[in-house]
Design an enzyme around this catalytic site. Sequence first.
Site, PDB file in Angstrom:
ATOM      1  N   GLU A 118       0.833  -1.203   0.000  1.00 54.88           N
ATOM      2  CA  GLU A 118       0.000   0.000   0.000  1.00 54.88           C
ATOM      3  C   GLU A 118       0.860   1.243   0.000  1.00 54.88           C
ATOM      4  O   GLU A 118       1.959   1.244   0.533  1.00 54.88           O
ATOM      5  CB  GLU A 118      -0.824   0.065   1.292  1.00 54.88           C
ATOM      6  CG  GLU A 118      -1.780  -1.049   1.480  1.00 54.88           C
ATOM      7  CD  GLU A 118      -2.386  -1.009   2.880  1.00 54.88           C
ATOM      8  OE1 GLU A 118      -2.415   0.065   3.504  1.00 54.88           O
ATOM      9  OE2 GLU A 118      -2.821  -2.070   3.328  1.00 54.88           O
ATOM     10  N   CYS A 153      -1.753   1.932   8.840  1.00 50.72           N
ATOM     11  CA  CYS A 153      -0.793   0.963   8.385  1.00 50.72           C
ATOM     12  C   CYS A 153      -1.336  -0.442   8.094  1.00 50.72           C
ATOM     13  O   CYS A 153      -1.750  -1.160   8.995  1.00 50.72           O
ATOM     14  CB  CYS A 153       0.251   0.878   9.481  1.00 50.72           C
ATOM     15  SG  CYS A 153       1.728   0.119   8.976  1.00 50.72           S
TER      16      CYS A 153
HETATM   17  N1  SAH Z   1       7.744   0.122  11.145  1.00 51.28           N
HETATM   18  C1  SAH Z   1       7.781   1.539  11.181  1.00 51.28           C
HETATM   19  C2  SAH Z   1       6.946   2.222  10.104  1.00 51.28           C
HETATM   20  C3  SAH Z   1       5.598   1.654   9.733  1.00 51.28           C
HETATM   21  S1  SAH Z   1       4.194   1.797  10.814  1.00 51.28           S
HETATM   22  C4  SAH Z   1       7.400   2.063  12.540  1.00 51.28           C
HETATM   23  O1  SAH Z   1       7.087   1.265  13.407  1.00 51.28           O
HETATM   24  O2  SAH Z   1       7.516   3.258  12.765  1.00 51.28           O
HETATM   25  C5  SAH Z   1       3.645   3.433  10.707  1.00 51.28           C
HETATM   26  C6  SAH Z   1       3.033   3.929  12.011  1.00 51.28           C
HETATM   27  O3  SAH Z   1       1.634   3.563  12.132  1.00 51.28           O
HETATM   28  C7  SAH Z   1       3.719   3.388  13.246  1.00 51.28           C
HETATM   29  O4  SAH Z   1       3.903   4.433  14.173  1.00 51.28           O
HETATM   30  C8  SAH Z   1       2.695   2.388  13.739  1.00 51.28           C
HETATM   31  O5  SAH Z   1       2.895   2.103  15.092  1.00 51.28           O
HETATM   32  C9  SAH Z   1       1.401   3.096  13.442  1.00 51.28           C
HETATM   33  N2  SAH Z   1       0.193   2.279  13.454  1.00 51.28           N
HETATM   34  C10 SAH Z   1       0.055   0.982  13.171  1.00 51.28           C
HETATM   35  N3  SAH Z   1      -1.221   0.587  13.309  1.00 51.28           N
HETATM   36  C11 SAH Z   1      -1.924   1.680  13.679  1.00 51.28           C
HETATM   37  C12 SAH Z   1      -3.297   1.931  13.949  1.00 51.28           C
HETATM   38  N4  SAH Z   1      -4.202   0.968  13.860  1.00 51.28           N
HETATM   39  N5  SAH Z   1      -3.663   3.189  14.300  1.00 51.28           N
HETATM   40  C13 SAH Z   1      -2.738   4.178  14.354  1.00 51.28           C
HETATM   41  N6  SAH Z   1      -1.437   4.008  14.090  1.00 51.28           N
HETATM   42  C14 SAH Z   1      -1.028   2.771  13.753  1.00 51.28           C
END
Ligand code: SAH
Length: 339
Positions: A89, A330
């Site tokens: 995505e 994400c």
């Molecule tokens: N692996 C990296 C980048 C990808 S995730 C990282 O951990 O930073 C991108 C962001 O979205 C991360 O901060 C992750 O914790 C957050 N994220 C994942 N699922 C989410 C959700 N359901 N609601 C809000 N943020 C979320």
Amino acid sequence: MKNIFDYTLEELEKLFVAVGFKKYNASQVFDWVYKKGVLDFSLMSNISKNLKSFLIDNYSLDLLKISKVIRDKKSSKYLLELSDGNKIECVLLKHDYGNSLCVSSQVGCNMGCAFCESGRLKKVRDLSLSEMILQIVTVEMEECIKVDSVVVMGIGEPFDNFEVLKRFISVVTCPYGLEIGQRHITVSTCGLVPKIKEFALMNTQVNLAISLHASSDEVRNKLMKINRAYPIREVFDALDYYIFKTNRRVTIEYVLIDGINDSEEDALNLVSLVKGKLMYVNLIPYNETSNFTFKRSNEFKINKFYDILKKNGINVIIRKNIAGGINAACGQLRAKESA
Ligand code: SAH
């Protein structure tokens, strides 16, 4: 057949010299592809017939296949298909100040954060350079726009695909490439400490964001299994080192989940971690998904958390949820498609 988007400028220069062409041919090809958007070697009028046939015989200029686009007023979410059928995505956000694209770095993710869809599906493989770059090029072509800033915050852990990430940054910033300034790129990590230090040593102006999501090891261990390998103290030592080396402000991402990490104590712990540092806190109301029981903190709790930080002199914003309605959190779209 290899994709021409799999080369940095330096790599293409080396390749051309090795097979008997000129070094400057690489910047000519880059200029056609990235600046003029010409995706047909035979139309590259200033390169020799020999080079044209060499390229036509050996290289493709294929973009990524668009499986699905979900649009609303200010955002478009793309589900893209890779040549092996895997799906990733990326999300385009149209701000007043320009277009920002959130790109993926892996198919799935091995970091295993308890609340995240990308982790639920596990890592299948790293993305190649072309698969990362083509997220930008494909969306630019499809929307007839220029992407002004890039955040590596899609599916995957960019620091778990570090060599490709470095080459990606090289093409994104290359004057003959996408020519997006280093300060307009942000890489987000869950906190791989050795890579944060390595990133600091790259001496770039690329921004760093860290997914903290908890201010004590007790809570963070439950939410993010990476914390057992690299606890909060070590992450902050690495961030101090990054700031010392680059003098760039670090973004602390903190997803607010009801009853898990949104208490007054959590906020005060966060204050003591961040206070006096070149850091900026992004509070992100959790995006609920049907696969987890976690709930978003309510408005009252979000505002209270924000107020505690603000009162204590922390730079903080609540990130507006402009793409939540299109499953932009994400991995959500991909997860839905493969559910
Ligand atoms: N692996 C990296 C980048 C990808 S995730 C990282 O951990 O930073 C991108 C962001 O979205 C991360 O901060 C992750 O914790 C957050 N994220 C994942 N699922 C989410 C959700 N359901 N609601 C809000 N943020 C979320």
